[in-house]
Design a protein around this motif. Sequence first.
Motif, PDB file in Angstrom:
ATOM      1  N   UNK A   1      12.126   5.401  -5.743  1.00 54.21           N
ATOM      2  CA  UNK A   1      10.629   5.109  -6.005  1.00 54.21           C
ATOM      3  C   UNK A   1      10.803   3.103  -5.743  1.00 54.21           C
ATOM      4  N   UNK A   2      11.915   3.083  -6.254  1.00 51.34           N
ATOM      5  CA  UNK A   2      12.785   1.629  -6.243  1.00 51.34           C
ATOM      6  C   UNK A   2      13.311   1.399  -4.865  1.00 51.34           C
ATOM      7  N   UNK A   3      13.481   2.125  -4.192  1.00 44.36           N
ATOM      8  CA  UNK A   3      14.256   1.729  -2.686  1.00 44.36           C
ATOM      9  C   UNK A   3      13.172   2.086  -2.004  1.00 44.36           C
ATOM     10  N   UNK A   4      11.964   2.563  -2.396  1.00 41.15           N
ATOM     11  CA  UNK A   4      10.641   2.990  -1.159  1.00 41.15           C
ATOM     12  C   UNK A   4      10.145   1.584  -1.703  1.00 41.15           C
ATOM     13  N   UNK A   5       9.720   1.046  -2.838  1.00 38.86           N
ATOM     14  CA  UNK A   5       8.966  -0.422  -2.764  1.00 38.86           C
ATOM     15  C   UNK A   5       9.372  -1.312  -2.065  1.00 38.86           C
ATOM     16  N   UNK A   6      10.782  -1.381  -2.213  1.00 37.95           N
ATOM     17  CA  UNK A   6      11.525  -2.432  -1.770  1.00 37.95           C
ATOM     18  C   UNK A   6      11.549  -2.178  -0.152  1.00 37.95           C
ATOM     19  N   UNK A   7      11.777  -1.070   0.015  1.00 35.45           N
ATOM     20  CA  UNK A   7      11.330  -1.188   1.644  1.00 35.45           C
ATOM     21  C   UNK A   7       9.808  -1.821   2.404  1.00 35.45           C
ATOM     22  N   UNK A   8       8.893  -1.567   1.613  1.00 34.64           N
ATOM     23  CA  UNK A   8       7.373  -1.841   1.581  1.00 34.64           C
ATOM     24  C   UNK A   8       7.691  -3.144   1.541  1.00 34.64           C
ATOM     25  N   UNK A   9       7.649  -3.963   0.604  1.00 34.15           N
ATOM     26  CA  UNK A   9       7.416  -5.192   0.280  1.00 34.15           C
ATOM     27  C   UNK A   9       8.406  -6.369   1.483  1.00 34.15           C
ATOM     28  N   UNK A  10       9.797  -5.126   1.860  1.00 35.11           N
ATOM     29  CA  UNK A  10      10.211  -5.844   2.562  1.00 35.11           C
ATOM     30  C   UNK A  10       9.239  -5.624   4.187  1.00 35.11           C
ATOM     31  N   UNK A  11       8.270  -4.835   4.687  1.00 34.12           N
ATOM     32  CA  UNK A  11       7.600  -4.499   5.476  1.00 34.12           C
ATOM     33  C   UNK A  11       6.214  -5.481   5.360  1.00 34.12           C
ATOM     34  N   UNK A  12       5.845  -5.665   4.463  1.00 32.92           N
ATOM     35  CA  UNK A  12       4.331  -6.939   3.722  1.00 32.92           C
ATOM     36  C   UNK A  12       4.831  -7.784   4.139  1.00 32.92           C
ATOM     37  N   UNK A  13       5.858  -8.499   3.522  1.00 32.53           N
ATOM     38  CA  UNK A  13       6.449  -9.845   3.172  1.00 32.53           C
ATOM     39  C   UNK A  13       6.383  -9.967   4.997  1.00 32.53           C
ATOM     40  N   UNK A  14       7.119  -9.470   6.101  1.00 33.20           N
ATOM     41  CA  UNK A  14       7.231  -9.521   7.215  1.00 33.20           C
ATOM     42  C   UNK A  14       6.408  -9.695   7.754  1.00 33.20           C
TER      43      UNK A  14
ATOM     44  N   UNK B   1      -2.783  -9.650  -0.236  1.00 29.22           N
ATOM     45  CA  UNK B   1      -2.728  -9.099  -1.464  1.00 29.22           C
ATOM     46  C   UNK B   1      -3.383  -7.528  -1.572  1.00 29.22           C
ATOM     47  N   UNK B   2      -3.792  -7.379  -1.204  1.00 35.10           N
ATOM     48  CA  UNK B   2      -4.712  -5.488  -1.311  1.00 35.10           C
ATOM     49  C   UNK B   2      -3.367  -4.931  -1.038  1.00 35.10           C
ATOM     50  N   UNK B   3      -2.684  -4.960   0.210  1.00 36.63           N
ATOM     51  CA  UNK B   3      -1.440  -4.416   0.474  1.00 36.63           C
ATOM     52  C   UNK B   3      -0.864  -4.443  -0.766  1.00 36.63           C
ATOM     53  N   UNK B   4      -0.258  -5.651  -1.750  1.00 43.03           N
ATOM     54  CA  UNK B   4       0.958  -5.218  -2.268  1.00 43.03           C
ATOM     55  C   UNK B   4       0.242  -4.886  -3.531  1.00 43.03           C
ATOM     56  N   UNK B   5      -1.316  -4.942  -3.637  1.00 44.92           N
ATOM     57  CA  UNK B   5      -2.273  -3.900  -5.302  1.00 44.92           C
ATOM     58  C   UNK B   5      -1.842  -2.905  -4.923  1.00 44.92           C
ATOM     59  N   UNK B   6      -2.034  -2.037  -3.524  1.00 44.47           N
ATOM     60  CA  UNK B   6      -1.991  -1.107  -2.997  1.00 44.47           C
ATOM     61  C   UNK B   6      -0.131   0.016  -3.593  1.00 44.47           C
ATOM     62  N   UNK B   7       0.326  -0.775  -3.086  1.00 44.59           N
ATOM     63  CA  UNK B   7       1.829  -0.659  -3.297  1.00 44.59           C
ATOM     64  C   UNK B   7       2.504  -0.027  -5.842  1.00 44.59           C
ATOM     65  N   UNK B   8       1.557  -1.794  -5.676  1.00 40.69           N
ATOM     66  CA  UNK B   8       1.587  -1.870  -7.289  1.00 40.69           C
ATOM     67  C   UNK B   8       0.988  -0.124  -8.184  1.00 40.69           C
ATOM     68  N   UNK B   9       0.190  -0.233  -7.079  1.00 41.87           N
ATOM     69  CA  UNK B   9      -0.515   1.682  -8.072  1.00 41.87           C
ATOM     70  C   UNK B   9      -0.210   2.279  -7.639  1.00 41.87           C
ATOM     71  N   UNK B  10       0.213   2.385  -6.488  1.00 41.89           N
ATOM     72  CA  UNK B  10       1.031   3.893  -5.763  1.00 41.89           C
ATOM     73  C   UNK B  10       2.171   3.628  -6.555  1.00 41.89           C
ATOM     74  N   UNK B  11       3.263   2.580  -6.919  1.00 40.37           N
ATOM     75  CA  UNK B  11       3.752   3.084  -7.902  1.00 40.37           C
ATOM     76  C   UNK B  11       3.890   3.522  -9.122  1.00 40.37           C
ATOM     77  N   UNK B  12       2.826   3.102  -9.668  1.00 39.60           N
ATOM     78  CA  UNK B  12       2.373   3.560 -11.492  1.00 39.60           C
ATOM     79  C   UNK B  12       2.014   4.974 -11.643  1.00 39.60           C
TER      80      UNK B  12
END
Length: 65
Positions: free
Chosen positions: A37-50, A1-12
Motif C-alpha cells: 500500500x505504501x509503495x502504491x501511495x508513493x507512486x500515486x503521489x508522485x504522479x499527482x505531484x507532477x 485536491x480531489x485526487x489527493x482526497x480520493x487517494x486518502x479515502x482509497x488508502x483508508x
Amino acid sequence: MHDLRELQNTLKLRWDKVRLAHPDALARERVAHALALLDSVQSKREEIGKYLGNAEPSPGVERKS
C-alpha cells in the motif's frame, strides 16, 4: 485536491480491509500488504505531484520558487 482526497479515502478503505483480514499487527501478510500500500501511495503521489507542479496558479496568485 480531489485526487489527493480520493487517494486518502482509497488508502483508508484498503487498509481497513487488511486490518480485518489480518488482525495480528505482526502477521507477515499484514506487513506485506502495508508495504505494498505504501509503495502504491508513493507512486500515486508522485504522479499527482507532477501535474500539480505543472499547474498554473490562479490569476493574482504568485507561485513561490
